[in-house]
Write an enzyme that holds these catalytic residues in place. Structure first.
Site, short mmCIF file in Angstrom:
data_model
loop_
_atom_site.label_atom_id
_atom_site.label_comp_id
_atom_site.label_asym_id
_atom_site.label_seq_id
_atom_site.Cartn_x
_atom_site.Cartn_y
_atom_site.Cartn_z
N HIS A 49 0.93 -1.28 -0.02
CA HIS A 49 0.06 0.03 0.04
C HIS A 49 0.86 1.27 -0.10
O HIS A 49 1.99 1.13 0.03
CB HIS A 49 -0.95 0.00 1.26
CG HIS A 49 -0.38 -0.07 2.42
ND1 HIS A 49 -0.29 -1.35 3.19
CD2 HIS A 49 0.59 0.79 3.15
CE1 HIS A 49 0.47 -1.11 4.36
NE2 HIS A 49 0.89 0.34 4.36
C1 T46 Z 1 3.06 0.55 6.91
C2 T46 Z 1 3.96 -0.68 6.81
C3 T46 Z 1 5.11 -0.50 6.85
C4 T46 Z 1 -3.69 -0.74 13.86
O1 T46 Z 1 -4.68 -1.05 14.50
N1 T46 Z 1 -3.04 0.25 14.06
C5 T46 Z 1 -1.74 0.65 13.60
O2 T46 Z 1 -1.14 1.56 13.80
C6 T46 Z 1 -1.36 -0.16 12.35
C7 T46 Z 1 -0.13 -0.01 11.60
C8 T46 Z 1 -2.12 -1.33 12.05
N2 T46 Z 1 -3.46 -1.68 12.80
C9 T46 Z 1 -4.17 -2.58 12.54
C10 T46 Z 1 -4.90 -2.67 11.20
C11 T46 Z 1 -4.74 -3.94 10.51
O3 T46 Z 1 -5.97 -4.67 11.23
O4 T46 Z 1 -3.26 -3.92 12.47
C12 T46 Z 1 -3.54 -4.85 11.23
C13 T46 Z 1 -2.37 -4.87 10.31
O5 T46 Z 1 -1.99 -3.61 9.69
P1 T46 Z 1 -1.64 -3.79 8.35
O6 T46 Z 1 -2.26 -4.89 7.48
O7 T46 Z 1 -1.79 -2.51 7.61
O8 T46 Z 1 -0.22 -3.80 8.28
P2 T46 Z 1 1.18 -4.14 7.32
O9 T46 Z 1 2.09 -4.69 7.90
O10 T46 Z 1 0.74 -4.49 5.91
O11 T46 Z 1 1.54 -2.33 6.98
C14 T46 Z 1 1.85 -1.63 8.27
C15 T46 Z 1 1.27 -0.36 8.22
O12 T46 Z 1 -0.30 -0.55 8.46
C16 T46 Z 1 1.62 0.75 7.34
O13 T46 Z 1 1.34 1.97 7.62
O14 T46 Z 1 3.45 1.54 6.20
O15 T46 Z 1 3.50 -1.31 8.00
#
Ligand code: T46
Length: 133
Positions: A49
């Site tokens: 993303h």
């Molecule tokens: C990014 C890369 C480097 C939260 O509730 N709070 C938070 O601060 C974050 C980061 C995530 N979440 C929840 C949302 C989803 O249900 O945790 C779950 C996993 O998040 P996500 O699928 O977005 O994780 P990544 O590893 O794909 O991405 C993350 C960050 O979201 C993003 O901002 O730049 O790490």
């Protein structure tokens, strides 16, 4: 593509090592949020993303992982494998995290609180957002 990496000062002594991170000092923004990922399943690719406004610093404080950055024109892969190394990820940058070692802990310092509306999770929508479609 201009990739910005940081090498943080290590305050080492005969007890071991310590690294201090401070918003608007050795981190180029006010830190509003810290999160970290660990126990990442082998072969998994995270991220995929971009963000409209969020700026972040990624630090693999244990183990190693690779980060793909894609500004819509160029792609670059950076390996993070030192606790004193930070990778700046600007807004409007597609990112993917992969090749996590079993013991990897990837810590992220973020300039904003969590906001799902700031995410662009579709690659074509990302290209459209930056006017490259
Ligand atoms: C990014 C890369 C480097 C939260 O509730 N709070 C938070 O601060 C974050 C980061 C995530 N979440 C929840 C949302 C989803 O249900 O945790 C779950 C996993 O998040 P996500 O699928 O977005 O994780 P990544 O590893 O794909 O991405 C993350 C960050 O979201 C993003 O901002 O730049 O790490």
């Amino acid at each position: 593509m201009d990739i910005k990496t940081y090498r943080f000062e290590i305050h080492g002594d005969d007890r071991g090592q310590l690294i201090a991170l401070e918003g608007c000092r050795n981190i180029p923004f006010e830190i509003k949020r810290v999160y970290y990922m660990y126990d990442t399943v082998a072969g998994v690719v995270r991220g995929k993303h971009a963000h409209k406004s969020l700026e972040q610093i990624l630090i693999c404080i244990h183990g190693s992982c690779s980060i793909l950055l894609d500004d819509g024109t160029e792609k670059q892969v950076i390996t993070l494998n030192r606790p004193d190394q930070g990778l700046y990820v600007s807004n409007v940058m597609w990112r993917e995290m992969f090749d996590f070692s079993e013991d990897a802990v990837l810590m992220v310092l973020a300039s904003e609180h969590y906001d799902e509306k700031d995410y662009i999770r579709d690659y074509d929508a990302f290209l459209k957002y930056i006017g490259k479609e």
